[in-house]
Scaffold this motif. Sequence first.
Motif, PDB file in Angstrom:
ATOM      1  N   CYS A 112      46.783 -14.586 -57.926  1.00 41.15           N
ATOM      2  CA  CYS A 112      47.359 -14.490 -59.276  1.00 41.15           C
ATOM      3  C   CYS A 112      47.464 -15.871 -59.917  1.00 41.15           C
ATOM      4  CB  CYS A 112      48.738 -13.838 -59.209  1.00 41.15           C
ATOM      5  SG  CYS A 112      48.734 -12.104 -58.691  1.00 41.15           S
ATOM      6  N   ILE A 113      47.809 -16.867 -59.106  1.00 40.52           N
ATOM      7  CA  ILE A 113      47.939 -18.230 -59.611  1.00 40.52           C
ATOM      8  C   ILE A 113      46.575 -18.807 -59.961  1.00 40.52           C
ATOM      9  CG2 ILE A 113      48.611 -20.587 -58.967  1.00 40.52           C
ATOM     10  CD1 ILE A 113      50.868 -19.219 -57.283  1.00 40.52           C
ATOM     11  N   LEU A 114      45.559 -18.524 -59.148  1.00 39.74           N
ATOM     12  CA  LEU A 114      44.193 -18.973 -59.455  1.00 39.74           C
ATOM     13  C   LEU A 114      43.766 -18.469 -60.832  1.00 39.74           C
ATOM     14  CD1 LEU A 114      41.356 -20.109 -58.934  1.00 39.74           C
ATOM     15  CD2 LEU A 114      40.884 -18.060 -57.539  1.00 39.74           C
ATOM     16  N   ALA A 115      43.994 -17.184 -61.101  1.00 40.01           N
ATOM     17  CA  ALA A 115      43.640 -16.632 -62.406  1.00 40.01           C
ATOM     18  C   ALA A 115      44.450 -17.289 -63.518  1.00 40.01           C
ATOM     19  CB  ALA A 115      43.864 -15.113 -62.412  1.00 40.01           C
ATOM     20  N   GLU A 116      45.711 -17.562 -63.254  1.00 39.78           N
ATOM     21  CA  GLU A 116      46.581 -18.157 -64.268  1.00 39.78           C
ATOM     22  C   GLU A 116      46.165 -19.589 -64.605  1.00 39.78           C
ATOM     23  OE1 GLU A 116      51.406 -18.731 -64.960  1.00 39.78           O
ATOM     24  OE2 GLU A 116      50.643 -17.244 -63.539  1.00 39.78           O
ATOM     25  N   LEU A 117      45.605 -20.297 -63.642  1.00 41.00           N
ATOM     26  CA  LEU A 117      45.128 -21.662 -63.910  1.00 41.00           C
ATOM     27  C   LEU A 117      44.018 -21.651 -64.959  1.00 41.00           C
ATOM     28  CD1 LEU A 117      45.041 -23.151 -60.296  1.00 41.00           C
ATOM     29  CD2 LEU A 117      46.685 -23.669 -62.096  1.00 41.00           C
ATOM     30  N   TYR A 118      43.195 -20.618 -64.929  1.00 43.32           N
ATOM     31  CA  TYR A 118      42.133 -20.479 -65.932  1.00 43.32           C
ATOM     32  C   TYR A 118      42.681 -19.916 -67.245  1.00 43.32           C
ATOM     33  CZ  TYR A 118      38.257 -21.346 -62.658  1.00 43.32           C
ATOM     34  OH  TYR A 118      37.367 -21.918 -61.784  1.00 43.32           O
ATOM     35  N   ARG A 119      43.491 -18.867 -67.155  1.00 41.53           N
ATOM     36  CA  ARG A 119      43.934 -18.128 -68.336  1.00 41.53           C
ATOM     37  C   ARG A 119      45.066 -18.836 -69.090  1.00 41.53           C
ATOM     38  NH1 ARG A 119      43.818 -12.407 -68.399  1.00 41.53           N
ATOM     39  NH2 ARG A 119      46.092 -12.411 -68.620  1.00 41.53           N
ATOM     40  N   ARG A 120      45.849 -19.609 -68.370  1.00 44.50           N
ATOM     41  CA  ARG A 120      47.047 -20.249 -68.896  1.00 44.50           C
ATOM     42  C   ARG A 120      48.102 -19.216 -69.283  1.00 44.50           C
ATOM     43  NH1 ARG A 120      45.789 -25.227 -72.829  1.00 44.50           N
ATOM     44  NH2 ARG A 120      47.798 -25.898 -71.947  1.00 44.50           N
ATOM     45  N   LYS A 121      48.024 -18.071 -68.682  1.00 49.63           N
ATOM     46  CA  LYS A 121      49.040 -17.028 -68.827  1.00 49.63           C
ATOM     47  C   LYS A 121      48.920 -16.119 -67.610  1.00 49.63           C
ATOM     48  CE  LYS A 121      46.003 -14.160 -71.733  1.00 49.63           C
ATOM     49  NZ  LYS A 121      45.867 -13.456 -73.037  1.00 49.63           N
ATOM     50  N   PRO A 122      49.995 -15.404 -67.242  1.00 49.35           N
ATOM     51  CA  PRO A 122      49.983 -14.597 -66.016  1.00 49.35           C
ATOM     52  C   PRO A 122      48.902 -13.515 -66.030  1.00 49.35           C
ATOM     53  CG  PRO A 122      52.214 -14.889 -66.822  1.00 49.35           C
ATOM     54  CD  PRO A 122      51.303 -15.401 -67.896  1.00 49.35           C
ATOM     55  N   LEU A 123      48.404 -13.203 -64.849  1.00 51.16           N
ATOM     56  CA  LEU A 123      47.375 -12.172 -64.699  1.00 51.16           C
ATOM     57  C   LEU A 123      47.975 -10.778 -64.824  1.00 51.16           C
ATOM     58  CD1 LEU A 123      44.440 -11.401 -63.975  1.00 51.16           C
ATOM     59  CD2 LEU A 123      45.087 -11.578 -61.549  1.00 51.16           C
ATOM     60  N   PHE A 124      49.143 -10.550 -64.216  1.00 55.34           N
ATOM     61  CA  PHE A 124      49.785  -9.232 -64.230  1.00 55.34           C
ATOM     62  C   PHE A 124      51.240  -9.369 -64.697  1.00 55.34           C
ATOM     63  CE2 PHE A 124      46.876  -8.942 -60.396  1.00 55.34           C
ATOM     64  CZ  PHE A 124      45.881  -8.208 -61.037  1.00 55.34           C
ATOM     65  N   PRO A 125      51.486  -9.484 -66.013  1.00 52.02           N
ATOM     66  CA  PRO A 125      52.851  -9.685 -66.510  1.00 52.02           C
ATOM     67  C   PRO A 125      53.614  -8.383 -66.713  1.00 52.02           C
ATOM     68  CG  PRO A 125      51.309  -9.873 -68.329  1.00 52.02           C
ATOM     69  CD  PRO A 125      50.476  -9.586 -67.096  1.00 52.02           C
ATOM     70  N   GLY A 126      53.950  -7.707 -65.625  1.00 52.67           N
ATOM     71  CA  GLY A 126      54.636  -6.430 -65.730  1.00 52.67           C
ATOM     72  C   GLY A 126      56.077  -6.575 -66.162  1.00 52.67           C
ATOM     73  N   GLU A 127      56.620  -5.504 -66.742  1.00 54.33           N
ATOM     74  CA  GLU A 127      58.004  -5.511 -67.210  1.00 54.33           C
ATOM     75  C   GLU A 127      58.956  -4.929 -66.168  1.00 54.33           C
ATOM     76  OE1 GLU A 127      58.203  -3.549 -70.962  1.00 54.33           O
ATOM     77  OE2 GLU A 127      56.853  -4.968 -71.962  1.00 54.33           O
ATOM     78  N   ASN A 128      58.434  -4.117 -65.289  1.00 54.72           N
ATOM     79  CA  ASN A 128      59.206  -3.558 -64.187  1.00 54.72           C
ATOM     80  C   ASN A 128      58.212  -3.188 -63.093  1.00 54.72           C
ATOM     81  OD1 ASN A 128      58.167  -0.825 -64.824  1.00 54.72           O
ATOM     82  ND2 ASN A 128      59.538  -1.000 -66.607  1.00 54.72           N
ATOM     83  N   GLU A 129      58.681  -2.659 -61.991  1.00 54.68           N
ATOM     84  CA  GLU A 129      57.803  -2.413 -60.852  1.00 54.68           C
ATOM     85  C   GLU A 129      56.720  -1.380 -61.153  1.00 54.68           C
ATOM     86  OE1 GLU A 129      60.197  -1.573 -57.440  1.00 54.68           O
ATOM     87  OE2 GLU A 129      60.784  -3.670 -57.198  1.00 54.68           O
ATOM     88  N   VAL A 130      57.071  -0.325 -61.895  1.00 54.65           N
ATOM     89  CA  VAL A 130      56.073   0.696 -62.240  1.00 54.65           C
ATOM     90  C   VAL A 130      55.022   0.103 -63.179  1.00 54.65           C
ATOM     91  CG1 VAL A 130      55.694   2.931 -63.341  1.00 54.65           C
ATOM     92  CG2 VAL A 130      57.701   2.586 -61.883  1.00 54.65           C
ATOM     93  N   ASP A 131      55.471  -0.632 -64.179  1.00 53.58           N
ATOM     94  CA  ASP A 131      54.542  -1.265 -65.116  1.00 53.58           C
ATOM     95  C   ASP A 131      53.685  -2.314 -64.409  1.00 53.58           C
ATOM     96  OD1 ASP A 131      53.540  -1.766 -67.830  1.00 53.58           O
ATOM     97  OD2 ASP A 131      54.583  -3.679 -67.680  1.00 53.58           O
ATOM     98  N   GLN A 132      54.275  -2.981 -63.428  1.00 48.33           N
ATOM     99  CA  GLN A 132      53.517  -3.978 -62.668  1.00 48.33           C
ATOM    100  C   GLN A 132      52.364  -3.322 -61.912  1.00 48.33           C
ATOM    101  OE1 GLN A 132      54.075  -7.188 -62.892  1.00 48.33           O
ATOM    102  NE2 GLN A 132      52.584  -7.900 -61.387  1.00 48.33           N
ATOM    103  N   LEU A 133      52.625  -2.213 -61.264  1.00 52.18           N
ATOM    104  CA  LEU A 133      51.565  -1.485 -60.557  1.00 52.18           C
ATOM    105  C   LEU A 133      50.487  -1.013 -61.521  1.00 52.18           C
ATOM    106  CD1 LEU A 133      53.535   0.643 -57.933  1.00 52.18           C
ATOM    107  CD2 LEU A 133      51.735  -1.032 -57.428  1.00 52.18           C
ATOM    108  N   ALA A 134      50.897  -0.519 -62.676  1.00 49.71           N
ATOM    109  CA  ALA A 134      49.934  -0.036 -63.661  1.00 49.71           C
ATOM    110  C   ALA A 134      49.022  -1.171 -64.132  1.00 49.71           C
ATOM    111  CB  ALA A 134      50.664   0.594 -64.854  1.00 49.71           C
ATOM    112  N   LYS A 135      49.584  -2.343 -64.372  1.00 53.04           N
ATOM    113  CA  LYS A 135      48.776  -3.485 -64.803  1.00 53.04           C
ATOM    114  C   LYS A 135      47.813  -3.933 -63.712  1.00 53.04           C
ATOM    115  CE  LYS A 135      51.449  -5.607 -68.545  1.00 53.04           C
ATOM    116  NZ  LYS A 135      52.081  -4.400 -69.016  1.00 53.04           N
TER     117      LYS A 135
END
Length: 369
Positions: free
Chosen positions: A245-268
């Motif tokens: 996730c951090i590797l992707a964030e280094l390129y994107r400059r924003k989180p790869l999976f910015p979920g709002e809760n655990e269910v939303d995190q899994l969906a993302k």
Amino acid sequence: MMPSHIAAKNSSLSLPPNTSVPCANTQQNMPPASINNPFLMFQPNTKSYEDMTLIGNGAYGTVYKAKDLANNGQFVALKKVRVPLGEDGVPVNAVREIALLKQLTSFEHPNVVRLLDICQGRKLENERQMLLYLVFEHVDQDLSTYLEKCPSPGLGPERIKDITYQLLNGLDFLHFNRVLHRDLKPQNILISNQGIVKLADFGLARLYTSNVTLTSVVVTLWYRPPEVLMAQPYGTAVDVWSCGCILAELYRRKPLFPGENEVDQLAKIFEVVGSPSQSDWPLDVSLPWTTFKFYKGVPFRDVVPEICSDGADLLKKMVCYDPVQRISCAAAMKHPYFRDFEMNPPSCIKDTLQNNTQHPKASRFYKIS
């Protein structure tokens, strides 16, 4: 709650400036026996630290920048933690994990922050707690701050590769010694002005064995893998997921999976990596498989357009849904993405290799007995 290494504004100090903290210094090279008898690590000493200013408040303690009076006033990071007291005093498990971190420090791995000292503070009788001060080497900034300071368009591909390689190198060392970090995120990764990456904030770190029961309340949500989100058994692969996730964030400059809760995190997560089949869905999960839409997944180069094809392949292997199939740190370091690093590793790792010629892998050094 503010991450440990992020500067806090308008915060009140629980310790006033120019305060001096006397210290019970630990041995420089702790014997393995101290893991079984962790109270051996306290040795009477007159060393103290003063001129403390607040760095930040984390979930597991408050961190100050202080001067080490015994070492020409060099700066250190002093983390104050509260340890609950039982009938027999300080819980053995709490001190044993600190002893483990101290022993890891004795190996002087370049990508793991060094625990320099442990200071026993006062007892809080009314709260049945005792204060401990963990003294770490001071590093200039965390990775989150480093990324924020980086001017547009962001880090170059070689710098991202260098940071990721060092991160994997430190994790490989921990995993080889059966230690799970369990809370990898940019705020818990330090980076010096010279570009040296160090794993930090071991508040959730745990020695891993085959028969230990591990809590599911670990890893900050955006960097938490599916097996933890679904309260399944887990091991070293949790750290590899977070690293991906951090590797992707280094390129994107924003989180790869910015979920709002655990269910939303899994969906993302499923939206990117693809949904597991119903037959692969754990039977003992409170959420049924039908809770989520079925996603085919998307190519990682669509999600991280700046990444090269080798980098996309490595990222896919690091954020693989199945932890058994997820790549290990050791294997990731040998991936074609790091082809150039086999012959020319980052300078901090190269220096360690030269100083430890009897140990062919700078990532591991010695195995804790």
